[in-house]
Design an enzyme around this catalytic site. Structure first.
Site, mmCIF file in Angstrom:
data_model
loop_
_atom_site.group_PDB
_atom_site.id
_atom_site.type_symbol
_atom_site.label_atom_id
_atom_site.label_comp_id
_atom_site.label_asym_id
_atom_site.label_seq_id
_atom_site.Cartn_x
_atom_site.Cartn_y
_atom_site.Cartn_z
ATOM 1 N N ASP A 28 -2.420 5.813 -6.248
ATOM 2 C CA ASP A 28 -2.280 6.289 -4.873
ATOM 3 C C ASP A 28 -3.590 6.824 -4.312
ATOM 4 O OD1 ASP A 28 0.340 5.670 -4.436
ATOM 5 O OD2 ASP A 28 1.103 7.706 -4.616
ATOM 6 N N HIS B 297 7.462 12.712 -1.959
ATOM 7 C CA HIS B 297 7.045 12.064 -0.723
ATOM 8 C C HIS B 297 8.044 12.301 0.405
ATOM 9 C CE1 HIS B 297 3.400 9.549 -0.964
ATOM 10 N NE2 HIS B 297 3.616 9.561 -2.260
ATOM 11 N N GLN C 239 6.565 11.292 -7.288
ATOM 12 C CA GLN C 239 6.789 10.373 -6.167
ATOM 13 C C GLN C 239 7.951 10.814 -5.297
ATOM 14 O OE1 GLN C 239 3.626 8.936 -6.441
ATOM 15 N NE2 GLN C 239 4.771 7.484 -5.187
ATOM 16 N N HIS D 127 2.864 -40.094 18.434
ATOM 17 C CA HIS D 127 2.126 -39.882 17.185
ATOM 18 C C HIS D 127 1.598 -41.216 16.647
ATOM 19 C CE1 HIS D 127 4.021 -35.954 17.307
ATOM 20 N NE2 HIS D 127 3.442 -35.591 16.157
ATOM 21 N N GLU E 74 8.366 -0.551 -6.000
ATOM 22 C CA GLU E 74 6.996 -0.462 -5.498
ATOM 23 C C GLU E 74 6.023 -0.109 -6.626
ATOM 24 O OE1 GLU E 74 4.556 2.131 -2.125
ATOM 25 O OE2 GLU E 74 6.459 2.873 -2.922
ATOM 26 N N HIS E 75 6.282 1.005 -7.292
ATOM 27 C CA HIS E 75 5.453 1.440 -8.418
ATOM 28 C C HIS E 75 6.285 1.350 -9.696
ATOM 29 C CE1 HIS E 75 4.141 3.923 -4.895
ATOM 30 N NE2 HIS E 75 2.950 3.476 -5.262
#
Length: 435
Positions: free
Chosen positions: A352, A253, A250, A411, A318-319
């Site tokens: 992914d 990235h 990861q 109202h 995230e993961h």
């Protein structure tokens, strides 16, 4: 108590970078709003050296590109999209329209209505993100979105054939070879040639994420996604090679991608840096992954599995890969994560690329309050009500009194009008009560 054996760079450094990104994006969005296609073309030339006669690919161009993609690759893309579509169909089936009678004569309900138009951003750059086409376009189609358009940047001076093939097979209506903030702006704001969408989805770099943030409200978005993150939670049963491989997988990235290990094992915590360095010597993307690990890698030693859960929820990554003796303990007890990967057999790469869950997930701690992109993100849950004459009187009596408490006389008159019409009572008659 958690011990940080390795910490990321200070937040002050990243905050300064964020400020620069915000200012740059604001200028680009303003330019596209003012000048439309002309601004988009200039920006594409400036950032991507790409300014074709039309950013939109014609049917003939799409057919030519598809012919360049090997049949085996098309089959692989179709397999991945089938998995994503199948899981999305199961998710869609779980979202039911309802109608219930809550009081005699009072019918309340909701309908799940697809967003009408969606713009999908599929990142390119160093890594053409073919899988992002599946995650956004396929899922939007499964939800029932009427119009789906998609943008992806050029790759090495031309459309990336496999990414375009994935967009076609996923079912995009219009496909544009256009990247960066200018692509997000064109879809979100609209230009002379691109009709604006109602919602923007898809991952991207910091500039793309900031563009979505600044456009939110004008359009809907899936979520604000920053650099991808991985957290590996490991006990003494974990394989040190696997931990390092999955962290670096990861970290490649981008240079700002956090890679974190929480472990109950002192042996793993002590051995991990050397194993990371060993793998970086042979990893083809070490130039990126090594910087990410140096600046954003963390090793956190904890005393127990319960403390690992607590720290994992604090990080809200995230993961989250669980490499422990009893992975499902974390499924039962953890609350803050984008996606869980339970046991050594699975990994983030499966999620992914192919397994069927969506890879557009919350980052930067957003997992504390949201999940990732899924079929439900493309649906608006809209309520309705319908009541009988008698129920209009029953509810109206309560409503009239409650409106008077708040001094909302208009109202109150709405309620009193129904009481007169359906209950035959001489109520209200437009007179304002004393405050």
């Amino acid at each position: 108590m958690a011990q940080y054996l390795k910490k990321r760079i200070p937040a002050e450094i990243t905050d300064a970078l964020d400020q620069k990104v915000r200012q740059t994006v604001e200028g680009i969005l303003t330019d596209v709003k003012k000048r439309g296609d002309d601004a988009v073309r200039e920006l594409s030339q400036q950032f991507d050296k790409w300014a074709p006669a039309s950013f939109k690919l014609s049917r003939g161009e799409l057919d030519d590109i598809l012919r360049k993609v090997p049949e085996s690759t098309l089959d692989d893309i179709k397999f991945a999209q089938a998995q994503i579509r199948n899981f999305a169909l199961h998710q869609r089936a779980a979202l039911k329209d309802i109608e219930v009678e809550t009081l005699p004569g009072v019918k309340l309900g909701h309908k799940n209505i697809p967003v009408d138009s969606v713009g999908c951003y599929v990142p390119g750059g160093r890594y053409p993100m073919v899988a992002s086409a599946h995650m956004s376009i396929v899922t939007a189609r499964t939800a029932g979105v009427r119009r789906v358009i998609a943008c992806t940047p050029p790759n090495q001076g031309a459309p990336h054939a496999e990414t375009i093939a994935a967009m076609v097979l996923a079912g995009a209506d219009d496909i544009y070879v256009l990247g960066g903030v200018q692509a997000v702006a064109a879809m979100g704001v609209g230009t002379q040639t691109i009709a604006p969408v109602d919602m923007l989805v898809g991952p991207g770099n910091a500039y793309v994420a900031e563009a979505k943030r600044q456009l939110f409200g004008r359009v809907g978005i899936d979520l604000l996604a920053g650099p991808t993150e991985i957290l590996v939670i490991a006990d003494e049963t974990a394989d040190i090679e696997m931990i390092a491989t999955d962290l670096l997988g990861q970290a490649e990235h981008g240079p700002t991608s956090p890679a974190i290990c929480i472990t109950t094992s002192r042996n793993i915590a002590d051995a991990l840096p050397a194993e990371i360095e060993r793998q970086l010597k042979v990893l083809p993307t070490a130039d990126v992954a090594g910087v990410a690990w140096r600046d954003y890698g963390e090793i956190i030693l904890v005393d127990s599995i319960d403390e690992a859960v607590k720290e994992g929820d604090r990080v809200a990554a995230e993961h989250v890969e669980i490499l422990t003796k009893e992975p499902r303990y974390f499924l039962q007890h953890m609350k803050n994560y984008g996606a869980l990967f339970l046991g050594p057999q699975t990994n983030v790469s499966y999620g992914d690329k192919v397994i069927g869950t969506n890879h557009t997930l919350p980052t930067l701690g957003a997992a504390r309050y949201t999940g990732g992109l899924w079929v439900g993100k493309f649906l608006k849950t809209c309520t309705y009500q319908e009541i009988s004459d008698a129920a209009a009187v029953t509810v109206g009596e309560y409503c009239s009194r409650l409106c008077a408490i708040e001094r909302f006389w208009g109202h109150k008159e709405q309620a009193d009008l129904r009481l007169r019409k359906y209950g035959g009572q001489n109520v209200g008659l437009g007179a304002k009560q004393e405050e």
